[in-house]
Design a protein around this motif. Sequence first.
Motif, PDB file in Angstrom:
ATOM      1  N   ALA A 140      19.473 -17.161 -21.797  1.00  0.00           N
ATOM      2  CA  ALA A 140      19.371 -17.903 -20.221  1.00  0.00           C
ATOM      3  C   ALA A 140      19.009 -16.653 -19.300  1.00  0.00           C
ATOM      4  O   ALA A 140      19.572 -15.148 -19.892  1.00  0.00           O
ATOM      5  CB  ALA A 140      20.858 -17.963 -20.887  1.00  0.00           C
ATOM      6  N   LEU A 175      24.322 -17.708 -11.034  1.00  0.00           N
ATOM      7  CA  LEU A 175      24.308 -16.987 -13.102  1.00  0.00           C
ATOM      8  C   LEU A 175      25.302 -18.283 -13.223  1.00  0.00           C
ATOM      9  O   LEU A 175      26.107 -19.675 -13.110  1.00  0.00           O
ATOM     10  CB  LEU A 175      25.172 -15.874 -13.847  1.00  0.00           C
ATOM     11  N   SER A 176      23.903 -18.554 -14.684  1.00  0.00           N
ATOM     12  CA  SER A 176      24.708 -19.861 -15.609  1.00  0.00           C
ATOM     13  C   SER A 176      25.995 -20.145 -16.224  1.00  0.00           C
ATOM     14  O   SER A 176      26.267 -18.611 -16.656  1.00  0.00           O
ATOM     15  CB  SER A 176      23.578 -20.463 -16.513  1.00  0.00           C
ATOM     16  N   LYS A 177      26.284 -21.035 -16.928  1.00  0.00           N
ATOM     17  CA  LYS A 177      27.285 -20.730 -17.448  1.00  0.00           C
ATOM     18  C   LYS A 177      27.590 -20.031 -18.299  1.00  0.00           C
ATOM     19  O   LYS A 177      28.763 -19.156 -18.942  1.00  0.00           O
ATOM     20  CB  LYS A 177      28.390 -21.992 -17.497  1.00  0.00           C
ATOM     21  N   GLU A 198      22.447 -15.305  -4.122  1.00  0.00           N
ATOM     22  CA  GLU A 198      23.763 -16.964  -5.171  1.00  0.00           C
ATOM     23  C   GLU A 198      24.729 -17.527  -3.908  1.00  0.00           C
ATOM     24  O   GLU A 198      23.819 -19.011  -4.543  1.00  0.00           O
ATOM     25  CB  GLU A 198      24.699 -15.906  -5.450  1.00  0.00           C
ATOM     26  N   ARG A 225      27.932 -16.518 -17.559  1.00  0.00           N
ATOM     27  CA  ARG A 225      28.714 -16.148 -16.715  1.00  0.00           C
ATOM     28  C   ARG A 225      29.686 -15.431 -18.066  1.00  0.00           C
ATOM     29  O   ARG A 225      30.922 -14.688 -18.442  1.00  0.00           O
ATOM     30  CB  ARG A 225      29.655 -17.088 -16.045  1.00  0.00           C
TER      31      ARG A 225
END
Length: 153
Positions: free
Chosen positions: A153, A61-63, A55, A66
């Motif tokens: 995603a 992680l992408s928005k 990370e 998340r």
Amino acid sequence: MHKQDDNAQVLARLAALKDMPVRELKAEWAKLFETEAPNNSRSFLKQRLAYRIQELTFGGLSKPARQLLDALADEVEGKKVRKSVISDPRNPVIGTRLVREWNGTEHVITVLKDGFDWQGRRYKSLSAIARDITGTQWNGYRFFGLRERKDAA
């Protein structure tokens, strides 16, 4: 070239985690999370440290990912689910009928605009249907044999 260097460094750090005693894993935890390690579970510490190393190097992680995880966690905890769950990119096209046989019984699920229909009851998630069918926790997408779309995603 920079990315290859990052990959090599991350792989070396991940490999080093395998042989670290719990004492060293906890020291690494304190360095990366700036808190004390929550427990002495070697497996837990290695997994969380491995994720944290990646990370910090490659980003988290992408928005949308998340948000989806937050919404799914809310659903599992029985909290009111926001509409964003409905836009899960793994959902099939509205009107799709999913068929799954379990213990000799065929179950047909219809994909709706805002969830799923099974036996005339509306559900927000496939996992909830799978739980009602089997009596145990399941990943609904896995239970019904759905795979994540490549453009998701």
